[in-house]
Every structure is written in structure tokens, then in C-alpha cells.
Design a protein around this motif. Structure first.
Motif, PDB file in Angstrom:
ATOM      1  N   ALA A 321     -21.949 -53.535  -4.612  1.00  0.00           N
ATOM      2  CA  ALA A 321     -23.148 -52.857  -5.275  1.00  0.00           C
ATOM      3  C   ALA A 321     -24.423 -53.943  -5.453  1.00  0.00           C
ATOM      4  CB  ALA A 321     -22.580 -52.430  -6.517  1.00  0.00           C
ATOM      5  N   THR A 322     -24.036 -55.185  -5.780  1.00  0.00           N
ATOM      6  CA  THR A 322     -25.007 -56.085  -5.786  1.00  0.00           C
ATOM      7  C   THR A 322     -25.847 -56.398  -4.331  1.00  0.00           C
ATOM      8  OG1 THR A 322     -23.879 -57.246  -7.445  1.00  0.00           O
ATOM      9  CG2 THR A 322     -25.506 -58.778  -6.317  1.00  0.00           C
ATOM     10  N   ALA A 323     -24.939 -56.472  -3.277  1.00  0.00           N
ATOM     11  CA  ALA A 323     -25.457 -56.558  -2.132  1.00  0.00           C
ATOM     12  C   ALA A 323     -26.423 -55.394  -1.785  1.00  0.00           C
ATOM     13  CB  ALA A 323     -24.215 -56.826  -1.004  1.00  0.00           C
ATOM     14  N   LYS A 324     -25.791 -54.406  -1.963  1.00  0.00           N
ATOM     15  CA  LYS A 324     -26.671 -53.074  -1.698  1.00  0.00           C
ATOM     16  C   LYS A 324     -28.136 -53.093  -2.342  1.00  0.00           C
ATOM     17  CE  LYS A 324     -27.272 -48.867   0.137  1.00  0.00           C
ATOM     18  NZ  LYS A 324     -27.445 -48.724   1.704  1.00  0.00           N
ATOM     19  N   ILE A 325     -27.997 -53.315  -3.815  1.00  0.00           N
ATOM     20  CA  ILE A 325     -29.363 -53.303  -4.457  1.00  0.00           C
ATOM     21  C   ILE A 325     -30.132 -54.523  -3.971  1.00  0.00           C
ATOM     22  CG2 ILE A 325     -29.878 -53.795  -6.860  1.00  0.00           C
ATOM     23  CD1 ILE A 325     -27.358 -52.577  -7.816  1.00  0.00           C
ATOM     24  N   LEU A 326     -29.615 -55.556  -3.563  1.00  0.00           N
ATOM     25  CA  LEU A 326     -30.427 -56.854  -3.342  1.00  0.00           C
ATOM     26  C   LEU A 326     -31.026 -56.681  -1.945  1.00  0.00           C
ATOM     27  CD1 LEU A 326     -28.578 -59.877  -5.114  1.00  0.00           C
ATOM     28  CD2 LEU A 326     -30.929 -58.401  -5.974  1.00  0.00           C
ATOM     29  N   SER A 327     -30.288 -55.733  -1.287  1.00  0.00           N
ATOM     30  CA  SER A 327     -30.882 -55.598   0.457  1.00  0.00           C
ATOM     31  C   SER A 327     -32.135 -55.040   0.429  1.00  0.00           C
ATOM     32  CB  SER A 327     -29.949 -54.707   0.950  1.00  0.00           C
ATOM     33  OG  SER A 327     -29.977 -53.325   0.436  1.00  0.00           O
ATOM     34  N   TYR A 328     -32.636 -54.468  -0.659  1.00  0.00           N
ATOM     35  CA  TYR A 328     -34.085 -53.966  -0.608  1.00  0.00           C
ATOM     36  C   TYR A 328     -34.980 -55.146  -0.742  1.00  0.00           C
ATOM     37  CZ  TYR A 328     -32.092 -49.370  -1.319  1.00  0.00           C
ATOM     38  OH  TYR A 328     -31.475 -48.097  -1.531  1.00  0.00           O
TER      39      TYR A 328
END
Length: 356
Positions: A321-328
Motif C-alpha cells: 500500500a505504501t509503495a502504491k501510494i508513493l508511486s505517484y
């Protein structure tokens, strides 16, 4: 000419990543609970030993993909690209984790030094991978010329001697001797050399390698069971007291698990979405999951085995979830790692290998 994708590499990477998370979830559970039941404690310890193959398997996976993708020579920007997306996150997480576990500035600087140069935290493995990147570049042409059987036997012999020495001997009375015997010996490539050589030749001859696994499939399926019982015997008899993946008996167990995974996964024509999903975020999971586990409190209302499962799922889910959010934010790749390339539906079978 396009090459066949190594579907099995996605299975290996995903399962190895999940195994690494298992070991840390077990450690968190044992650290947060006073185990009143020996049975529960033994179950957790057994699960941890079964999952120890995860870390050394990544050496094999890395070299398997590298030797298969670049059979003659790696691109000129190979180290530069990996420096940006592997070393930068390593540096950031090393400092961040030092800040998390330190009580004062003195501890922070000491822990940061250990993390960056002495293999003092779980991210040490990135330094090992870079050693093998350099070895691949320096020795690729020689490995292609030398007799694979001889190289494999010699590398196995060296690996066994190295690990056996630190597994079975007491620390020398030298500066930092205790630390070297505790975990310092993990960092030099010698302790992982057999996985590297095996990965190189399997990647160079992958079709032949799979055929051999199918030819001896009964042995391939039997070896994980045999090697696990060997580990249990050596643990219970206190012949080897080391509790990590750097045990000499882990050489047999890890290779047997790798072979079994490749043999099993080779029977699937398509890569399941879950395997691709975990593979995609495997580096992010590796870097972040231990941080989430560090902050996970004990939950006395949960059974220890239930707590272990919760900790495991929580740490993986929170990392993704953290990686997905920060991928933006594209700059996040330099701090928490880049997601791994996975093939799209239309090119799951043939593509020009891409490494990230």
C-alpha cells in the motif's frame, strides 16, 4: 531475436520475498510474546527455518535472470541504473532504520555506520547483490569458457568451507570478533558464491536445466523433505546452533527448494496474477516490511500463531500500500525502491528481458 521469458523467475522471486517476510514475522512474534507453550514455540521456529531459503534464493534469482538476459555482455549503463534504483534506496532505508531503532545521536551514528558498511541490518543483502554484479561483469567470459561441473564443485566446496568455519568455530580474539561471527561474515560474497555460480549456469542453459529437473522429478520433490529433516536433526542435536540462512546445511535445503519451485511452476502456462503482483512489489516489500513489524505491538488477546499470521499479512499489505501510494511521486523510487517489471498480458510468453 526475442527470448522466452523465464516464467519461473516470477514464482521464485515472489515465493522468496514472502519467505523473507515469514522469518521476520516469526521473529516479531517470538519477541512480543512470552511463549507459554513449547509446541507453539517449536511450530514458529520450524516455520522460520523452513523460510530461511528466501534470502539466499535471491542470489540465484538475480544471476539466473542476468545470465539469461545478457549471455555475452551486460549493457554499459548496467551498474549506473542499478546504482540509482538499488543503492539509493539501500542508503535511505539504512539511515531511516538506524533513526528508528536508536535512542540517541550516538546510537544513530553507530547504527548508521553498521548498516552502511558492516551488514548491520536486513538491507545488507543489496550490498551482496552488487558484489555479484561486479563478479558477473569481471568473470562472465571466463565462466562461459570454463567447465561448469568443475566450477560448480569448486564453488560449492568453497561455500561449504566458509560457512562451516563460522558455523562451527568460536569467535577469534580479534577486534570486532564477536560481531564478525554473529553477522559480519554474512557480507562477503564467498558465503553465497555457490548460489551465484548455479544461477549463472542455469540461466545460460535454462531449457536444458528444466528438462533435467523433469527427468529427475522424484528426486527433486524428495530433496526438500530430506534436507529439512537434516536441518531439524542438526538443530535438535545442537551440532549447528546458528539461527539464520547462513547455515552450511542451508546450501542443500535452499537449492532443493529452488529446484522444486522451478519444477512445479514450469507446469503452469500462465503466471497467476497474485504471483505477478507480489513479484512486482517484491523489492518494496523487502525494504519496508520490517519497519512496519518494528512498530507492531504485542496483542495479548490474540493467540501467538494468529498474531504471526496477522503480522505477516499486515507487514506485506502495508508495504504494498505504501509503495502504491508513493508511486505517484516518481522520486519515491530512489527512497523505497522501484517496482519490478512484470509482463503485460499480451507479452507473457515472449519478450526482450527487462531488468529493473
Amino acid at each position: 531475436m526475442k527470448k522466452m521469458i523465464i516464467n519461473e523467475a516470477f514464482w521464485l522471486r515472489s515465493i522468496a520475498c514472502l519467505a523473507v517476510a515469514v522469518t521476520h514475522a516469526v521473529n516479531t512474534t517470538l519477541g512480543n510474546y512470552e511463549m507459554t507453550s513449547k509446541l507453539h514455540e517449536y511450530v514458529l521456529i520450524l516455520i522460520r527455518f523452513m523460510a530461511f531459503f528466501g534470502t539466499p534464493a535471491f542470489v540465484f534469482i538475480s544471476e539466473l535472470i542476468l545470465s539469461h538476459a545478457y549471455p555475452k555482455k551486460v549493457p554499459k549503463d548496467f551498474l549506473k541504473k542499478r546504482g540509482k534504483f538499488l543503492l539509493f534506496p539501500f542508503l535511505f532505508i539504512a539511515v531511516l532504520y538506524a533513526a528508528i531503532i536508536s535512542n540517541n545521536m550516538g546510537d544513530f551514528f553507530q547504527n548508521t555506520f553498521k548498516h552502511l558498511f558492516l551488514g548491520g541490518f536486513y538491507g545488507y543483502f543489496i550490498l551482496i547483490i552488487f558484489q555479484f554484479y561486479l563478479l558477473h561483469i569481471l568473470f562472465q567470459k571466463y565462466l562461459n569458457k570454463w567447465d561448469p561441473k568443475k566450477v560448480l564443485v569448486i564453488s560449492l566446496f568453497i561455500n561449504i568451507l566458509y560457512l562451516a568455519y563460522f558455523n562451527l568455530s568460536a569467535p577469534l580474539t580479534i577486534p570486532q570478533g564477536e560481531y564478525i561471527w554473529l553477522r559480519g561474515y554474512w557480507l562477503p560474497f564467498v558465503g553465497w558464491i555457490f548460489y551465484f555460480v548455479l544461477g549463472f549456469y542455469c540461466g545460460r542453459n535454462f531449457v536444458w536445466f528444466k528438462e533435467k529437473l523433469h527427468q529427475y522429478k522424484r528426486l527433486v520433490y524428495a530433496m526438500p523433505i530430506f534436507s529439512l529433516f537434516l536441518i531439524i536433526f542438526l538443530v535438535r542435536s545442537d551440532l549447528i546452533t546458528v539461527v539464520s540462512s547462513k547455515r552450511v546445511d542451508m546450501l542443500i535445503y535452499t537449492v532443493s527448494i529452488i529446484f522444486a519451485i522451478i519444477l512445479l511452476s514450469s507446469q503452469y502456462e500462465r503466471i497467476p496474477p497474485f504471483i505477478l503482483w507480489i513479484s512486482k512489489y517484491s523489492f518494496n516489500i523487502y525494504l519496508l516490511h520490517k519497519i512496519f513489524l518494528y512498530y507492531l505491538p504485542a496483542m495479548s488477546f490474540l493467540h501467538p500463531l494468529v498474531y504471526f499470521i496477522f503480522a505477516y499479512v499486515y507487514s506485506i499489505s502495508a508495504s504494498i500500500a505504501t509503495a502504491k501510494i508513493l508511486s505517484y511521486f516518481p522520486v519515491s523510487h530512489y527512497f523505497i525502491g522501484k517496482t519490478i517489471y512484470v509482463p503485460e498480458e499480451e507479452d507473457k510468453y515472449r519478450f526482450e528481458p527487462k531488468l529493473t
